[in-house]
Design a protein around this motif. Structure first.
Motif, PDB file in Angstrom:
ATOM      1  N   ALA A  55      20.448   2.466  -8.466  1.00 46.56           N
ATOM      2  CA  ALA A  55      21.543   1.475  -8.453  1.00 46.56           C
ATOM      3  C   ALA A  55      22.868   2.060  -7.966  1.00 46.56           C
ATOM      4  CB  ALA A  55      21.721   0.888  -9.856  1.00 46.56           C
ATOM      5  N   SER A  56      22.895   3.361  -7.660  1.00 51.78           N
ATOM      6  CA  SER A  56      24.168   3.974  -7.265  1.00 51.78           C
ATOM      7  C   SER A  56      24.493   3.753  -5.797  1.00 51.78           C
ATOM      8  CB  SER A  56      24.127   5.481  -7.558  1.00 51.78           C
ATOM      9  OG  SER A  56      23.096   6.081  -6.794  1.00 51.78           O
ATOM     10  N   SER A  57      23.562   3.167  -5.039  1.00 57.06           N
ATOM     11  CA  SER A  57      23.743   3.116  -3.587  1.00 57.06           C
ATOM     12  C   SER A  57      22.829   2.052  -2.974  1.00 57.06           C
ATOM     13  CB  SER A  57      23.373   4.525  -3.069  1.00 57.06           C
ATOM     14  OG  SER A  57      23.213   4.546  -1.691  1.00 57.06           O
ATOM     15  N   GLY A  58      23.197   1.609  -1.777  1.00 59.18           N
ATOM     16  CA  GLY A  58      22.304   0.801  -0.937  1.00 59.18           C
ATOM     17  C   GLY A  58      21.731  -0.445  -1.590  1.00 59.18           C
ATOM     18  N   ILE A  59      20.424  -0.565  -1.562  1.00 58.27           N
ATOM     19  CA  ILE A  59      19.724  -1.770  -2.025  1.00 58.27           C
ATOM     20  C   ILE A  59      19.943  -1.991  -3.531  1.00 58.27           C
ATOM     21  CG2 ILE A  59      17.408  -2.725  -2.422  1.00 58.27           C
ATOM     22  CD1 ILE A  59      16.579  -1.529   0.305  1.00 58.27           C
ATOM     23  N   GLY A  60      19.813  -0.926  -4.318  1.00 63.45           N
ATOM     24  CA  GLY A  60      19.968  -1.050  -5.776  1.00 63.45           C
ATOM     25  C   GLY A  60      21.381  -1.463  -6.155  1.00 63.45           C
ATOM     26  N   LEU A  65      27.567   5.604 -10.598  1.00 64.00           N
ATOM     27  CA  LEU A  65      27.126   4.422 -11.361  1.00 64.00           C
ATOM     28  C   LEU A  65      28.309   3.767 -12.075  1.00 64.00           C
ATOM     29  CD1 LEU A  65      23.777   5.815 -12.868  1.00 64.00           C
ATOM     30  CD2 LEU A  65      23.987   4.031 -11.115  1.00 64.00           C
ATOM     31  N   GLU A  66      29.235   4.590 -12.577  1.00 65.52           N
ATOM     32  CA  GLU A  66      30.445   4.055 -13.224  1.00 65.52           C
ATOM     33  C   GLU A  66      31.249   3.219 -12.221  1.00 65.52           C
ATOM     34  OE1 GLU A  66      31.245   4.239 -16.335  1.00 65.52           O
ATOM     35  OE2 GLU A  66      30.386   6.059 -17.207  1.00 65.52           O
ATOM     36  N   GLN A  67      31.340   3.736 -10.978  1.00 62.67           N
ATOM     37  CA  GLN A  67      32.072   2.987  -9.941  1.00 62.67           C
ATOM     38  C   GLN A  67      31.394   1.649  -9.660  1.00 62.67           C
ATOM     39  OE1 GLN A  67      32.201   5.619  -6.539  1.00 62.67           O
ATOM     40  NE2 GLN A  67      33.521   7.072  -7.614  1.00 62.67           N
ATOM     41  N   VAL A  68      30.063   1.680  -9.568  1.00 58.92           N
ATOM     42  CA  VAL A  68      29.308   0.440  -9.315  1.00 58.92           C
ATOM     43  C   VAL A  68      29.584  -0.549 -10.456  1.00 58.92           C
ATOM     44  CG1 VAL A  68      26.976  -0.550  -9.133  1.00 58.92           C
ATOM     45  CG2 VAL A  68      27.530   1.572  -7.924  1.00 58.92           C
ATOM     46  N   LYS A  69      29.511  -0.037 -11.684  1.00 62.82           N
ATOM     47  CA  LYS A  69      29.779  -0.894 -12.855  1.00 62.82           C
ATOM     48  C   LYS A  69      31.174  -1.515 -12.755  1.00 62.82           C
ATOM     49  CE  LYS A  69      30.316  -0.604 -17.860  1.00 62.82           C
ATOM     50  NZ  LYS A  69      29.837  -0.036 -19.101  1.00 62.82           N
TER      51      LYS A  69
END
Ligand code: NAP
Length: 263
Positions: free
Chosen positions: A13-18, A42-46
């Motif tokens: 989930a940290s990049s691309g498709i996820g 992952l924190e940034q994505v969140k």
């Protein structure tokens, strides 16, 4: 919205498709567990999500299969159960088979195949107990045929089809669905992150990915198909036709692939 309040665990989930799936499903009201090795990313994505309080982070390394049962316990206990497990995390390879060290082949198999299998085995008992669940696996069109420079990658993705096609039949009576997703070229860093034959990072953007479908468009196309419970899903550009050529005219496809410049 059918994913509203569904509990979904996404690896890679940290990049691309996820990452794109995380944004899309968060917007649709799902409660997410997001995983990969890089906590800060992952924190940034969140933080980029519209509803960050609906996101829980579990860091993991898919190559460390011994640690995955306890990661699954952590993920399941956070929201109480898992409705969907998206086995999406993975790594590619760019090297001729003759030049690829055996440990690189094992690493690709370990992450793409054994990592997804170990996580599935750790989550499956709770899905069987609840008689409900859906396991989604990001395979590839390379799970349906092979090309030069991708022997280990194609092998790892083909292995997923054998395993999860069999599992689908075993868990059908327990109301557990399995969807194998075969993306074509999607614009992500997958080629940059791919391993070369000696294990070093390829670090070049693939031509296919450079001109590929944006990951957010891919996620938007995928989600309704998952919702319908499709067993095998192909999304991409014209490269998707190769799946049908392999099925109906395999010799023609082999001839064509010998002439295509692959990167
Ligand atoms: N993009 C395409 O054209 C394409 C086509 C067909 C299939 N796919 C498949 O799509 C999936 C997602 O790839 P992507 O295109 O989004 O590439 P990506 O941008 O390179 O993302 C790969 C993801 O996998 C995670 N990952 C890699 N190794 C891991 C490990 N050892 N443990 C845990 N997580 C790991 C990475 O996170 P960390 O680095 O933070 O661990 C990252 O989140 C992969 O399975 C790939 O094979 C992609």
């Amino acid at each position: 919205m059918s994913f509203n309040n569904k509990i979904i665990w996404i690896t890679g989930a940290s990049s691309g498709i996820g990452e794109a799936l995380t944004y899309e499903l968060n917007q649709q009201g799902a409660k997410l567990i997001i995983s990969s090795r890089r906590k800060e990313t992952l924190e940034q994505v969140k933080n980029n999500c519209s509803n960050p309080s609906d996101i829980h982070i579990v860091t993991l390394d898919l190559a460390k299969t011994d640690e995955l049962p306890s990661k699954a316990e952590e993920a399941i206990s956070h929201w109480g159960h898992v409705d969907y497990l998206f086995n999406n995390g993975g790594i590619s390879q760019r090297s001729n088979a003759i030049d690829t060290n055996l440990d690189v082949i094992r690493t690709v198999m370990e992450i793409n195949f054994f990592g997804s299998v170990a996580l599935t085995k750790a989550v499956l008992p709770s899905m069987i107990e609840r008689e409900s669940g859906h396991i989604v696996i990001t395979s590839s069109v390379m799970g349906k045929f092979g090309t030069r420079l991708r022997s280990s990658y194609a092998a790892s993705k083909h292995a997923l089809h054998g395993y999860f096609d069999s599992l689908r039949q075993e868990v059908y009576d327990k109301n557990i669905k399995i969807s194998l997703v075969c993306p074509g070229f999607i614009k992500t860093n997958v080629t940059k992150n791919a391993l070369e034959g000696d294990g070093s990072k390829h670090n070049k953007m693939g031509k296919g990915q450079e001109h590929g479908m944006p990951a957010d468009e891919f996620a938007r196309k995928l989600i309704p198909k998952i919702n319908r419970g499709k067993e095998e899903i192909y999304i991409g550009g014209s490269e998707i036709w190769a799946v049908y050529l392999k099925r109906f005219f395999p010799r023609l496809l082999n001839k064509m692939l010998r002439k295509v410049k692959v990167t």
